[in-house]
Design an enzyme around this catalytic site. Structure first.
Site, PDB file in Angstrom:
ATOM      1  N   SER A 297       0.869  -1.413  -0.019  1.00  0.00           N
ATOM      2  CA  SER A 297      -0.206  -0.068   0.216  1.00  0.00           C
ATOM      3  C   SER A 297       0.994   0.743  -0.180  1.00  0.00           C
ATOM      4  CB  SER A 297      -1.209   0.074   1.069  1.00  0.00           C
ATOM      5  OG  SER A 297      -2.287   1.016   1.048  1.00  0.00           O
TER       6      SER A 297
ATOM      7  N   ARG B 257     -12.225   6.729   9.788  1.00  0.00           N
ATOM      8  CA  ARG B 257     -11.605   5.557   9.582  1.00  0.00           C
ATOM      9  C   ARG B 257     -13.022   4.560   9.417  1.00  0.00           C
ATOM     10  NH1 ARG B 257      -7.346   2.032   9.024  1.00  0.00           N
ATOM     11  NH2 ARG B 257      -7.436   0.323   9.970  1.00  0.00           N
TER      12      ARG B 257
ATOM     13  N   ASP C 136      -8.475  -6.154  -4.514  1.00  0.00           N
ATOM     14  CA  ASP C 136      -8.451  -4.930  -4.509  1.00  0.00           C
ATOM     15  C   ASP C 136      -8.862  -3.828  -4.960  1.00  0.00           C
ATOM     16  OD1 ASP C 136      -7.266  -2.878  -3.098  1.00  0.00           O
ATOM     17  OD2 ASP C 136      -4.921  -3.434  -3.717  1.00  0.00           O
TER      18      ASP C 136
ATOM     19  N   HIS D 270      -8.636  -4.946  -0.101  1.00  0.00           N
ATOM     20  CA  HIS D 270      -6.732  -4.087  -0.315  1.00  0.00           C
ATOM     21  C   HIS D 270      -5.833  -4.752   0.664  1.00  0.00           C
ATOM     22  CE1 HIS D 270      -4.144  -1.475  -1.324  1.00  0.00           C
ATOM     23  NE2 HIS D 270      -3.920  -0.810   0.568  1.00  0.00           N
ATOM     24  N   ASP D 271      -7.180  -5.327   1.979  1.00  0.00           N
ATOM     25  CA  ASP D 271      -6.095  -5.568   3.037  1.00  0.00           C
ATOM     26  C   ASP D 271      -5.481  -6.581   2.838  1.00  0.00           C
ATOM     27  OD1 ASP D 271      -6.258  -3.508   4.870  1.00  0.00           O
ATOM     28  OD2 ASP D 271      -8.182  -4.529   6.194  1.00  0.00           O
TER      29      ASP D 271
END
Length: 393
Positions: A168, A238, A333, A366-367
């Site tokens: 990232s 967040r 992602d 993405h994680d």
């Protein structure tokens, strides 16, 4: 700068897996010499928090720098004696026998300037005022972080990294390393990253920042003096970010449309499990992260664009690189889609640079770069095996 001792992990007072680096202790490096920033200002007398794992060999050729993403830090692997639950954010990647094997490599994690985990940032005291920097802390960029990381390498006597690696935002730092210090890394490993943010990604960051800036407890960034934190804004920021880190497939599997209770209540309180999850993540984040740091780091993300100085031509920008590259992306992602990684790969191939590319079909969005996926870890293990063979580690 003060002399740097190469630390060893403290003995564990509790059971740990055999592939853990064990109990670790961070070290604080102080730099008196001013660091010139990209915005034209400079910062002097700053600290950087650093953790290391493994042993630096006599030739100082087996060092790997791991660059962190938005809400991570220098604590890449292992645990702290005072809190064994505080496991390093990439502990599944770094350790004895793991893909980045600390039996062979000396791994360094650096907490970037502007962060809130011990390196000099908005929460630190401004020597000119004796109060926290707050909103007065200078805007920093990916390039500024890399220049500071290079000074850490100098302190360890490392003239060339075996690899610089990041996922990232960490991947952006790895790319910046290949451009700013092309002779100082043999390999550049870029995971779930991008050569620049899309307009959509900048928009997500702006909405998140707006949530913080509009929180009544923000006080123009000087909320420390008021004894408050803009937790509501940080929580929303967040929540927005977390949505972009997960794939639709992953969210459907984890939550679907499951209700928090047995039936709908016709209210605006939490009704669905996914709402409960997002609020929990937002509340947890707002407790430990700093709002000014969030603003700084998301703006650094926005500004990163190595092709800008070359009229937007990424191929020309990447002509400066000398390293071999491994670029990896994940099919689900959508924050930094595989197409963005392929842009980087194409620019490298256009320059006839050695590059390996893998697109991994993982459902976690993405994680996924943080998770223990066997295909992903086997890829990393094989690549680090190659590096180890090159340097005789």
């Amino acid at each position: 700068m003060t002399d740097v001792a190469l630390p060893t992990a403290a003995p564990a007072a509790f059971d740990l897996p055999p592939d853990s680096v064990g109990v670790v202790a961070p070290q604080r490096m102080h730099f008196a010499e001013p660091l010139k920033l990209r915005n034209g200002s400079s910062i002097a007398g700053y600290d950087l928090m650093v953790e290391t794992y493994g042993t630096l060999n006599a030739a100082r050729s087996n060092a790997v720098l791991v660059c962190h993403a938005l809400n991570a830090s220098h604590h890449v692997a292992g645990v702290y004696a005072e809190d064994p639950r505080d496991v390093g954010w990439w502990d599944n990647m770094v350790g004895p026998g793991k893909p980045l094997d600390t039996n062979r490599f000396f791994v360094i994690g650096v907490n970037n300037l502007g962060s809130c985990f011990g390196s000099t940032g908005p929460m630190s005291l401004n020597p000119a005022t004796g109060a926290p920097y707050g909103a007065a802390f200078p805007v920093v960029t990916v390039e500024d972080w890399v220049n500071a990381q290079a000074l850490v390498a100098d302190a360890f006597g490392i003239t060339q990294f075996a690899a610089v690696m990041g996922g990232s935002l960490g991947g952006m730092q790895a790319v910046a390393w290949s451009l700013l210090y092309p002779e100082r890394l043999r390999h550049c490993i870029v995971v779930a990253s991008t050569p620049k943010l899309s307009a959509q990604n900048i928009a997500f960051n702006e909405v998140a920042r707006s949530a913080i800036l509009s929180d009544p407890d923000f006080h123009g960034g000087n909320y420390y003096a008021h004894g408050v934190k803009p937790k509501r804004g940080l929580r929303v920021a967040r929540m927005i970010g977390h949505i972009t880190y997960l794939s639709d497939e992953d969210m459907a599997e984890k939550f679907g449309r499951e209700l928090k209770t047995d039936d709908i209540r016709f209210s605006f309180d939490v009704e669905f499990q996914v709402e409960s999850y997002l609020r929990y993540q937002g509340d947890k984040f707002a407790e430990y992260f700093d709002a000014n740091t969030y603003l700084l780091i998301t703006r650094a993300l926005d500004y990163f664009d190595p092709a800008l100085a070359f009229g937007g031509d990424l191929t020309r920008a990447m002509a400066q690189t000398q390293a071999s590259f491994l670029v990896a992306s994940f099919g689900t992602d959508w924050r930094f889609a595989p197409s963005r990684s392929r842009e980087l790969v194409k620019a490298l191939l256009d320059n006839k640079r050695p590059v390996s590319y893998a697109e991994i079909d993982a459902p976690h969005g993405h994680d996924a770069f943080l998770l223990d996926d066997p295909r992903y870890h086997n890829l990393m293990r094989a690549y680090y095996d190659r590096i180890a063979e090159e340097i005789g580690a």
